[in-house]
Design an enzyme around this catalytic site. Structure first.
Site, PDB file in Angstrom:
ATOM      1  N   CYS A  53      -3.358 127.177  44.065  1.00  0.00           N
ATOM      2  CA  CYS A  53      -2.484 126.476  44.911  1.00  0.00           C
ATOM      3  C   CYS A  53      -1.476 127.558  45.566  1.00  0.00           C
ATOM      4  CB  CYS A  53      -1.749 125.262  44.413  1.00  0.00           C
ATOM      5  SG  CYS A  53      -0.352 124.616  45.402  1.00  0.00           S
ATOM      6  N   CYS A  56       2.278 126.425  44.906  1.00  0.00           N
ATOM      7  CA  CYS A  56       2.957 126.312  43.389  1.00  0.00           C
ATOM      8  C   CYS A  56       3.880 127.748  43.469  1.00  0.00           C
ATOM      9  CB  CYS A  56       1.742 126.445  42.398  1.00  0.00           C
ATOM     10  SG  CYS A  56       1.128 124.687  42.072  1.00  0.00           S
ATOM     11  N   HIS A 116       3.147 120.564  40.986  1.00  0.00           N
ATOM     12  CA  HIS A 116       1.980 120.197  41.773  1.00  0.00           C
ATOM     13  C   HIS A 116       1.297 118.929  41.874  1.00  0.00           C
ATOM     14  CE1 HIS A 116      -1.863 121.890  43.758  1.00  0.00           C
ATOM     15  NE2 HIS A 116      -2.301 120.972  42.967  1.00  0.00           N
ATOM     16  N   ASN A 156       2.093 115.286  56.361  1.00  0.00           N
ATOM     17  CA  ASN A 156       0.545 114.753  56.871  1.00  0.00           C
ATOM     18  C   ASN A 156       0.074 114.737  54.913  1.00  0.00           C
ATOM     19  OD1 ASN A 156      -0.499 114.794  59.026  1.00  0.00           O
ATOM     20  ND2 ASN A 156      -1.203 116.672  59.231  1.00  0.00           N
ATOM     21  N   SER A 164      -4.477 119.883  54.166  1.00  0.00           N
ATOM     22  CA  SER A 164      -5.048 121.049  53.591  1.00  0.00           C
ATOM     23  C   SER A 164      -4.603 121.238  52.268  1.00  0.00           C
ATOM     24  CB  SER A 164      -4.857 122.144  54.426  1.00  0.00           C
ATOM     25  OG  SER A 164      -3.610 122.479  54.611  1.00  0.00           O
ATOM     26  N   HIS A 167      -0.616 119.609  47.013  1.00  0.00           N
ATOM     27  CA  HIS A 167       0.799 119.932  46.583  1.00  0.00           C
ATOM     28  C   HIS A 167       1.752 119.167  47.264  1.00  0.00           C
ATOM     29  CE1 HIS A 167       3.570 122.748  44.007  1.00  0.00           C
ATOM     30  NE2 HIS A 167       4.451 122.181  44.929  1.00  0.00           N
ATOM     31  N   HIS A 169       4.493 118.184  49.871  1.00  0.00           N
ATOM     32  CA  HIS A 169       4.903 118.926  50.905  1.00  0.00           C
ATOM     33  C   HIS A 169       4.881 118.402  52.162  1.00  0.00           C
ATOM     34  CE1 HIS A 169       0.545 119.964  51.967  1.00  0.00           C
ATOM     35  NE2 HIS A 169       1.109 120.762  53.027  1.00  0.00           N
ATOM     36  N   GLN A 171       6.386 119.316  56.660  1.00  0.00           N
ATOM     37  CA  GLN A 171       6.432 120.340  57.597  1.00  0.00           C
ATOM     38  C   GLN A 171       7.484 120.023  58.500  1.00  0.00           C
ATOM     39  OE1 GLN A 171       2.719 121.534  59.527  1.00  0.00           O
ATOM     40  NE2 GLN A 171       1.638 120.037  58.238  1.00  0.00           N
TER      41      GLN A 171
HETATM   42 ZN   LIG Z   1       0.670 123.252  43.805  1.00  0.00          ZN
END
Ligand SMILES: [Zn+2]
Length: 219
Positions: A53, A56, A116, A156, A164, A167, A169, A171
């Site tokens: 990843c 990570c 993760h 997203n 994509s 993990h 996250h 933006q």
């Molecule tokens: Zn990750």
């Protein structure tokens, strides 16, 4: 002219108060049988750390940078950002037929947690608070750039959305123009305020709280 109006069964057009556009609504269509695609919830067996990843802690990203061994949230400039800070602010016009403006911007990625296999709602309250504080800090520091006219913080999520990486996250996009939808919404809110001397969204919230038709949760 029809005397009765039934929002639940008459096909009608509905005003989007934020954009001023009329949207076709066909409520009777929800009664038809559905035999099309149904998404299944996929089993989530992600490990707490994934060596492949790019978000990570300690891992290398596609551009060769290495993530620090971070313990909370972590922010960095998107290695494949849709907008680039180095873009010159220039325009193109050929015979008023082929017209374009450069768009300058900064795209950042925020990893919400080193773990993760979590999602934002599974994190503890202090961890979520730290993410919100990071959003505020990033927003304020980006807003100091005079050329930045609009900042959007978003997430997203999921394969279908084209996300994509699983993990947890989000933006941040900051850009040199105000996007069309946002410009429309600002104009509509200004126009409402000029007539009613109250902000459109607070008036709308009051109405929804009174009607109790679409309130899912209230603290
Ligand atoms: Zn990750």
């Amino acid at each position: 002219m029809q005397e009765t109006f039934d929002l639940d069964s008459n096909p009608h057009t509905r005003l989007n108060i934020l954009t001023g556009e009329w949207i076709l609504v066909s409520p009777h269509r929800t009664k038809r049988p559905w035999q099309g695609k149904v998404e299944e919830v996929s089993a989530d067996n992600r490990p707490e750390y994934d060596e492949k990843c790019y978000l990570c802690p300690g891992n290398s990203r596609a551009d060769g940078d290495q993530n620090p061994d971070y313990k909370a949230s972590f922010v960095f400039k998107n290695d494949f950002g849709a907008l680039l800070e180095e873009t010159p602010l220039a325009s193109f016009n050929e015979a008023d037929l082929l017209v374009a403006n450069n768009q300058k911007g900064i795209c950042k990625v925020i990893s919400f947690t080193p773990k993760h296999n979590l999602t934002l709602p599974e994190m503890t309250l202090p961890e979520i608070t730290a993410v919100v504080e990071l959003w505020q800090k990033e927003f304020n520091s980006l807003a100091e750039n005079e050329w930045i006219k609009y900042i959007q913080i978003f997430e997203n999520k999921g394969d279908i959305m084209g996300c994509s990486n699983p993990h947890p996250h989000g933006q941040i996009w900051a850009q040199s123009d105000i996007p069309l939808e946002i410009a429309k919404e600002s104009e509509r809110q200004k126009a409402y305020y000029a007539v009613h001397k109250e902000s459109l969204l607070s008036a709308y919230l009051k109405l929804e709280l009174k009607k109790q038709e679409r309130i899912l949760f209230r603290k």
